[in-house]
Design an enzyme around this catalytic site. Sequence first.
Site, PDB file in Angstrom:
ATOM      1  N   HIS A  17       0.840  -1.202   0.000  1.00 39.04           N
ATOM      2  CA  HIS A  17       0.000   0.000   0.000  1.00 39.04           C
ATOM      3  C   HIS A  17       0.875   1.253   0.000  1.00 39.04           C
ATOM      4  O   HIS A  17       0.631   2.191  -0.755  1.00 39.04           O
ATOM      5  CB  HIS A  17      -0.889   0.058   1.257  1.00 39.04           C
ATOM      6  CG  HIS A  17      -1.920  -1.006   1.357  1.00 39.04           C
ATOM      7  ND1 HIS A  17      -2.075  -1.773   2.487  1.00 39.04           N
ATOM      8  CD2 HIS A  17      -2.877  -1.411   0.492  1.00 39.04           C
ATOM      9  CE1 HIS A  17      -3.086  -2.611   2.317  1.00 39.04           C
ATOM     10  NE2 HIS A  17      -3.582  -2.417   1.103  1.00 39.04           N
ATOM     11  N   LYS A  41     -17.887  -6.926   8.317  1.00 38.23           N
ATOM     12  CA  LYS A  41     -16.528  -7.460   8.290  1.00 38.23           C
ATOM     13  C   LYS A  41     -15.892  -7.389   9.669  1.00 38.23           C
ATOM     14  O   LYS A  41     -16.077  -6.426  10.395  1.00 38.23           O
ATOM     15  CB  LYS A  41     -15.693  -6.659   7.271  1.00 38.23           C
ATOM     16  CG  LYS A  41     -14.403  -7.300   6.884  1.00 38.23           C
ATOM     17  CD  LYS A  41     -13.768  -6.559   5.709  1.00 38.23           C
ATOM     18  CE  LYS A  41     -12.434  -7.158   5.358  1.00 38.23           C
ATOM     19  NZ  LYS A  41     -11.769  -6.444   4.283  1.00 38.23           N
ATOM     20  N   ARG A  90      -1.476  -6.567  -7.814  1.00 36.96           N
ATOM     21  CA  ARG A  90      -0.380  -7.482  -7.505  1.00 36.96           C
ATOM     22  C   ARG A  90      -0.260  -8.606  -8.519  1.00 36.96           C
ATOM     23  O   ARG A  90       0.827  -9.122  -8.743  1.00 36.96           O
ATOM     24  CB  ARG A  90      -0.588  -8.114  -6.122  1.00 36.96           C
ATOM     25  CG  ARG A  90      -0.478  -7.148  -4.983  1.00 36.96           C
ATOM     26  CD  ARG A  90      -0.880  -7.800  -3.694  1.00 36.96           C
ATOM     27  NE  ARG A  90      -2.280  -8.210  -3.822  1.00 36.96           N
ATOM     28  CZ  ARG A  90      -2.983  -8.771  -2.882  1.00 36.96           C
ATOM     29  NH1 ARG A  90      -2.447  -9.043  -1.724  1.00 36.96           N
ATOM     30  NH2 ARG A  90      -4.247  -9.093  -3.074  1.00 36.96           N
TER      31      ARG A  90
END
Length: 151
Positions: A17, A41, A90
């Site tokens: 990040h 979450k 990624r």
Amino acid sequence: MRKAIFPGSFDPITLGHEDIIKRGISLFDEIVIAIGINADKKYMFPLKERKRFIEETFKNEPKVTVITYEGLTIDLCKKIDADFILRGLRNPADFEFEKAIAHTNRHLSQIETVFLLTAARTSYISSSIVRDVLRNGGEYEKLVPKAVRIK
């Protein structure tokens, strides 16, 4: 003014990040790191601590601010006059997932998504890997900015 939002849960912020944000600074006049709140979450770190990690990491960078938000990212973009969403990629799986979101966001608004490929040295790092390393007592410090220190 080119303003971008870099959204995520940042549970916790990783070196990946940090790399994307640092590289994005040269592309945008302002980057708003937007920590999304999802009531469904379960997070390892409380919101306040995740925000502190990021603020401390970028305390000397005036082009970076940190906020929290609920709801759609494009609604936040409209609210704070951001024309771009910054995302890091990624691997091919990230691309496929992020591509669908970017197309949806552009269909629902005029917000463009800008993708940056992660640096090879950080491409394997994810917040979920960091959490697993932490839960198992590993050397998490090699995967996160210095501000992320567990006492």
